[in-house]
Design a protein around this motif. Structure first.
Motif, PDB file in Angstrom:
ATOM      1  N   LEU A  22       0.856  -1.185   0.000  1.00 29.58           N
ATOM      2  CA  LEU A  22       0.000   0.000   0.000  1.00 29.58           C
ATOM      3  C   LEU A  22       0.891   1.233   0.000  1.00 29.58           C
ATOM      4  O   LEU A  22       1.810   1.347   0.810  1.00 29.58           O
ATOM      5  CB  LEU A  22      -0.921   0.020   1.227  1.00 29.58           C
ATOM      6  CG  LEU A  22      -1.840  -1.184   1.423  1.00 29.58           C
ATOM      7  CD1 LEU A  22      -2.706  -0.996   2.665  1.00 29.58           C
ATOM      8  CD2 LEU A  22      -2.704  -1.428   0.195  1.00 29.58           C
ATOM      9  N   ARG A  23       0.582   2.180  -0.910  1.00 28.98           N
ATOM     10  CA  ARG A  23       1.467   3.328  -1.113  1.00 28.98           C
ATOM     11  C   ARG A  23       0.742   4.654  -0.882  1.00 28.98           C
ATOM     12  O   ARG A  23       0.989   5.631  -1.584  1.00 28.98           O
ATOM     13  CB  ARG A  23       2.040   3.301  -2.527  1.00 28.98           C
ATOM     14  CG  ARG A  23       2.776   2.013  -2.897  1.00 28.98           C
ATOM     15  CD  ARG A  23       3.049   1.956  -4.386  1.00 28.98           C
ATOM     16  NE  ARG A  23       3.672   0.711  -4.796  1.00 28.98           N
ATOM     17  CZ  ARG A  23       4.980   0.537  -4.966  1.00 28.98           C
ATOM     18  NH1 ARG A  23       5.803   1.555  -4.763  1.00 28.98           N
ATOM     19  NH2 ARG A  23       5.468  -0.624  -5.327  1.00 28.98           N
ATOM     20  N   GLY A  24      -0.160   4.688   0.084  1.00 29.69           N
ATOM     21  CA  GLY A  24      -0.893   5.925   0.364  1.00 29.69           C
ATOM     22  C   GLY A  24      -2.325   5.864  -0.114  1.00 29.69           C
ATOM     23  O   GLY A  24      -2.739   6.647  -0.974  1.00 29.69           O
ATOM     24  N   VAL A  25      -3.090   4.944   0.452  1.00 31.26           N
ATOM     25  CA  VAL A  25      -4.482   4.729   0.037  1.00 31.26           C
ATOM     26  C   VAL A  25      -5.393   5.715   0.764  1.00 31.26           C
ATOM     27  O   VAL A  25      -5.310   5.875   1.989  1.00 31.26           O
ATOM     28  CB  VAL A  25      -4.915   3.284   0.332  1.00 31.26           C
ATOM     29  CG1 VAL A  25      -6.419   3.108   0.087  1.00 31.26           C
ATOM     30  CG2 VAL A  25      -4.113   2.310  -0.527  1.00 31.26           C
ATOM     31  N   ASP A  26      -6.263   6.371   0.020  1.00 28.96           N
ATOM     32  CA  ASP A  26      -7.263   7.293   0.564  1.00 28.96           C
ATOM     33  C   ASP A  26      -8.652   6.815   0.166  1.00 28.96           C
ATOM     34  O   ASP A  26      -8.918   6.594  -1.021  1.00 28.96           O
ATOM     35  CB  ASP A  26      -7.055   8.710   0.021  1.00 28.96           C
ATOM     36  CG  ASP A  26      -5.702   9.283   0.393  1.00 28.96           C
ATOM     37  OD1 ASP A  26      -5.349   9.239   1.580  1.00 28.96           O
ATOM     38  OD2 ASP A  26      -5.001   9.778  -0.521  1.00 28.96           O
ATOM     39  N   LEU A  27      -9.542   6.670   1.160  1.00 27.87           N
ATOM     40  CA  LEU A  27     -10.915   6.231   0.908  1.00 27.87           C
ATOM     41  C   LEU A  27     -11.856   6.926   1.890  1.00 27.87           C
ATOM     42  O   LEU A  27     -11.468   7.203   3.028  1.00 27.87           O
ATOM     43  CB  LEU A  27     -11.072   4.718   1.108  1.00 27.87           C
ATOM     44  CG  LEU A  27     -10.291   3.756   0.223  1.00 27.87           C
ATOM     45  CD1 LEU A  27     -10.449   2.342   0.756  1.00 27.87           C
ATOM     46  CD2 LEU A  27     -10.773   3.850  -1.207  1.00 27.87           C
ATOM     47  N   ALA A  28     -13.085   7.151   1.472  1.00 23.72           N
ATOM     48  CA  ALA A  28     -14.133   7.629   2.371  1.00 23.72           C
ATOM     49  C   ALA A  28     -15.440   6.964   1.953  1.00 23.72           C
ATOM     50  O   ALA A  28     -15.880   7.130   0.811  1.00 23.72           O
ATOM     51  CB  ALA A  28     -14.261   9.150   2.317  1.00 23.72           C
ATOM     52  N   VAL A  29     -16.034   6.207   2.867  1.00 25.97           N
ATOM     53  CA  VAL A  29     -17.255   5.453   2.571  1.00 25.97           C
ATOM     54  C   VAL A  29     -18.352   5.915   3.506  1.00 25.97           C
ATOM     55  O   VAL A  29     -18.179   5.907   4.730  1.00 25.97           O
ATOM     56  CB  VAL A  29     -17.026   3.935   2.727  1.00 25.97           C
ATOM     57  CG1 VAL A  29     -18.279   3.166   2.329  1.00 25.97           C
ATOM     58  CG2 VAL A  29     -15.828   3.487   1.895  1.00 25.97           C
ATOM     59  N   ALA A  30     -19.478   6.324   2.940  1.00 24.70           N
ATOM     60  CA  ALA A  30     -20.582   6.850   3.728  1.00 24.70           C
ATOM     61  C   ALA A  30     -21.407   5.728   4.352  1.00 24.70           C
ATOM     62  O   ALA A  30     -21.380   4.582   3.892  1.00 24.70           O
ATOM     63  CB  ALA A  30     -21.480   7.728   2.855  1.00 24.70           C
ATOM     64  N   GLN A  31     -22.142   6.082   5.385  1.00 19.40           N
ATOM     65  CA  GLN A  31     -23.033   5.123   6.026  1.00 19.40           C
ATOM     66  C   GLN A  31     -24.087   4.633   5.032  1.00 19.40           C
ATOM     67  O   GLN A  31     -24.700   5.410   4.309  1.00 19.40           O
ATOM     68  CB  GLN A  31     -23.727   5.757   7.234  1.00 19.40           C
ATOM     69  CG  GLN A  31     -24.618   4.796   7.996  1.00 19.40           C
ATOM     70  CD  GLN A  31     -25.263   5.454   9.204  1.00 19.40           C
ATOM     71  OE1 GLN A  31     -25.094   6.649   9.428  1.00 19.40           O
ATOM     72  NE2 GLN A  31     -25.995   4.681   9.984  1.00 19.40           N
ATOM     73  N   GLY A  32     -24.265   3.306   4.965  1.00 15.15           N
ATOM     74  CA  GLY A  32     -25.254   2.717   4.078  1.00 15.15           C
ATOM     75  C   GLY A  32     -24.809   2.583   2.637  1.00 15.15           C
ATOM     76  O   GLY A  32     -25.585   2.142   1.790  1.00 15.15           O
ATOM     77  N   GLU A  33     -23.570   2.913   2.345  1.00 11.54           N
ATOM     78  CA  GLU A  33     -23.066   2.852   0.977  1.00 11.54           C
ATOM     79  C   GLU A  33     -22.464   1.477   0.682  1.00 11.54           C
ATOM     80  O   GLU A  33     -21.884   0.837   1.555  1.00 11.54           O
ATOM     81  CB  GLU A  33     -21.992   3.917   0.768  1.00 11.54           C
ATOM     82  CG  GLU A  33     -21.469   4.027  -0.661  1.00 11.54           C
ATOM     83  CD  GLU A  33     -20.497   5.189  -0.830  1.00 11.54           C
ATOM     84  OE1 GLU A  33     -20.321   5.629  -1.988  1.00 11.54           O
ATOM     85  OE2 GLU A  33     -19.923   5.658   0.164  1.00 11.54           O
ATOM     86  N   ILE A  34     -22.630   1.019  -0.555  1.00 10.27           N
ATOM     87  CA  ILE A  34     -21.883  -0.136  -1.057  1.00 10.27           C
ATOM     88  C   ILE A  34     -20.713   0.422  -1.852  1.00 10.27           C
ATOM     89  O   ILE A  34     -20.890   1.087  -2.868  1.00 10.27           O
ATOM     90  CB  ILE A  34     -22.736  -1.047  -1.952  1.00 10.27           C
ATOM     91  CG1 ILE A  34     -23.964  -1.558  -1.198  1.00 10.27           C
ATOM     92  CG2 ILE A  34     -21.899  -2.233  -2.440  1.00 10.27           C
ATOM     93  CD1 ILE A  34     -24.884  -2.402  -2.068  1.00 10.27           C
ATOM     94  N   PHE A  35     -19.512   0.153  -1.367  1.00 15.47           N
ATOM     95  CA  PHE A  35     -18.302   0.712  -1.966  1.00 15.47           C
ATOM     96  C   PHE A  35     -17.419  -0.441  -2.403  1.00 15.47           C
ATOM     97  O   PHE A  35     -17.139  -1.353  -1.624  1.00 15.47           O
ATOM     98  CB  PHE A  35     -17.568   1.583  -0.946  1.00 15.47           C
ATOM     99  CG  PHE A  35     -16.454   2.415  -1.526  1.00 15.47           C
ATOM    100  CD1 PHE A  35     -16.685   3.716  -1.942  1.00 15.47           C
ATOM    101  CD2 PHE A  35     -15.173   1.901  -1.639  1.00 15.47           C
ATOM    102  CE1 PHE A  35     -15.657   4.485  -2.469  1.00 15.47           C
ATOM    103  CE2 PHE A  35     -14.141   2.652  -2.161  1.00 15.47           C
ATOM    104  CZ  PHE A  35     -14.386   3.960  -2.579  1.00 15.47           C
ATOM    105  N   ALA A  36     -16.982  -0.425  -3.652  1.00 16.68           N
ATOM    106  CA  ALA A  36     -16.191  -1.520  -4.195  1.00 16.68           C
ATOM    107  C   ALA A  36     -14.751  -1.087  -4.433  1.00 16.68           C
ATOM    108  O   ALA A  36     -14.502  -0.005  -4.980  1.00 16.68           O
ATOM    109  CB  ALA A  36     -16.789  -2.022  -5.506  1.00 16.68           C
ATOM    110  N   LEU A  37     -13.824  -1.937  -3.982  1.00 18.02           N
ATOM    111  CA  LEU A  37     -12.422  -1.796  -4.355  1.00 18.02           C
ATOM    112  C   LEU A  37     -12.179  -2.724  -5.535  1.00 18.02           C
ATOM    113  O   LEU A  37     -12.261  -3.941  -5.404  1.00 18.02           O
ATOM    114  CB  LEU A  37     -11.505  -2.194  -3.196  1.00 18.02           C
ATOM    115  CG  LEU A  37     -11.260  -1.174  -2.091  1.00 18.02           C
ATOM    116  CD1 LEU A  37     -10.304  -1.760  -1.055  1.00 18.02           C
ATOM    117  CD2 LEU A  37     -10.708   0.120  -2.651  1.00 18.02           C
TER     118      LEU A  37
END
Length: 330
Positions: A22-37
């Motif tokens: 991992l080289r500096g991963v940034d993520l923001a996932v809201a409540q109730g969201e389906i978020f895919a990597l």
């Protein structure tokens, strides 16, 4: 769906020796969201999930679940999450019901509460008819559903699914998608990893493309596909002679695997391409047997974003699944 971030990641790094996963991963996932990597093998998806689920300690950056720091308070985080890994981890010698009841008791539910929760989950995951069969006799899709049911015993607000449909047949995959959608509809926040653009397209509110340990793009599946110029229209004629005439007239190029009957028209505007092609075919008295819009593939997306196909990224990247004994959280 609330805008409050349930998963908040900034500058996350992790290396194993000289291998920076991992080289500096940034993520923001809201409540109730389906978020895919989304990413190939070796991109860093599983390592990201392992950090967020307290299985691996990051080298740098911050990660929070519902505002709780993953590295500083792992025990608090574990009360908020569940993880379904790449392989179903059920006891093959116990029945589906016994698996659920055992894990319910381990989750500190009383005997009556464990029975009631087990019955609810068996019904929710369509396993009631197979409840008294040994899990070892279940199909792959049934084992995955049982595995996910077990992870939801404590009704966590955040669920991590690491490549949940890998190896499943189309029907089982569709069933898993229905389960994931139902969870999100009830307010559960879901982060899933996948190698399949189709899966991200079907399920995710948003997608992050991970390559070489870095997030290289974030948006909806449509946003990602809009960056790709690999879409095309394929038109099939009733005879090879008609297809040859269409190519000679400049309508397109011979389509692959069409037995000489089809042409392919690269386009970012399928509707316009179809309309123009049909008008020209009609003017030339060519009989069209079939028309298909072919969307960009995973390799198309990765080639557009990274300059190399996903298969090459998988071969070139380091291992994404290493967890040493020293790194596993207590």
């Amino acid at each position: 769906m609330s805008t409050r971030p349930m998963i908040d990641v900034a500058g996350l790094t992790k290396s194993y020796g000289s291998n920076a996963v991992l080289r500096g991963v940034d993520l923001a996932v809201a409540q109730g969201e389906i978020f895919a990597l989304l990413g190939p093998n070796g991109a860093g998806k599983t390592t990201t999930v392992n950090v967020l689920t307290t299985l691996v300690t990051p080298d740098g950056g911050t990660a929070r679940i519902a505002g709780v720091d993953v590295a500083a308070h792992p025990h608090r985080v574990r009360r908020l999450i569940s993880l379904t890994g790449q392989y179903a981890s059920v006891d093959a010698f116990q029945t589906g019901r016994e698996n659920l009841q055992m894990m319910s008791r381990l989750a500190h539910l009383g005997a009556r509460a464990a029975r009631l929760r087990t019955d609810d989950l068996l019904e929710q995951f369509e396993l009631t008819d197979a409840a008294n069969r040994r899990a070892g006799t279940y199909s792959g899709g049934m084992r995955r559903r049982l595995d996910l049911a077990i992870s939801l015993i404590a009704q966590p607000p955040v669920v991590f699914l690491d490549e949940p449909t890998t190896g499943l047949d189309p029907r089982s995959r569709s069933q898993m998608w229905d389960v994931v959608r139902a969870l999100a509809a009830n307010g559960t926040t879901i982060l899933l990893t996948t190698q399949y653009l189709e899966e991200a397209d079907q399920l995710a509110d948003r997608v992050a493309v991970l390559d070489g340990g870095t997030v290289i793009a974030t948006g909806t599946a449509d946003d990602l596909k809009a960056r790709v110029t690999g879409g095309r229209v394929e038109i099939v004629f009733t005879s090879p002679a008609e297809a040859h005439e269409a190519v000679a007239a400049g309508l397109g190029t011979p389509a692959v695997e069409s037995d000489g009957l089809g042409i392919a028209i690269p386009t970012d505007d399928p509707a316009r391409a179809i309309s123009a092609a049909l008008a020209e075919a009609s003017a030339r008295r060519l009989t069209v047997a079939d028309i298909a819009i072919v969307r960009p593939s995973l390799d198309d997306v990765f080639f557009a974003l990274t300059g190399h196909p996903a298969s090459a990224a998988a071969a070139a990247s380091g291992t994404d699944d290493i967890i040493t004994k020293d790194e596993v959280a207590a």
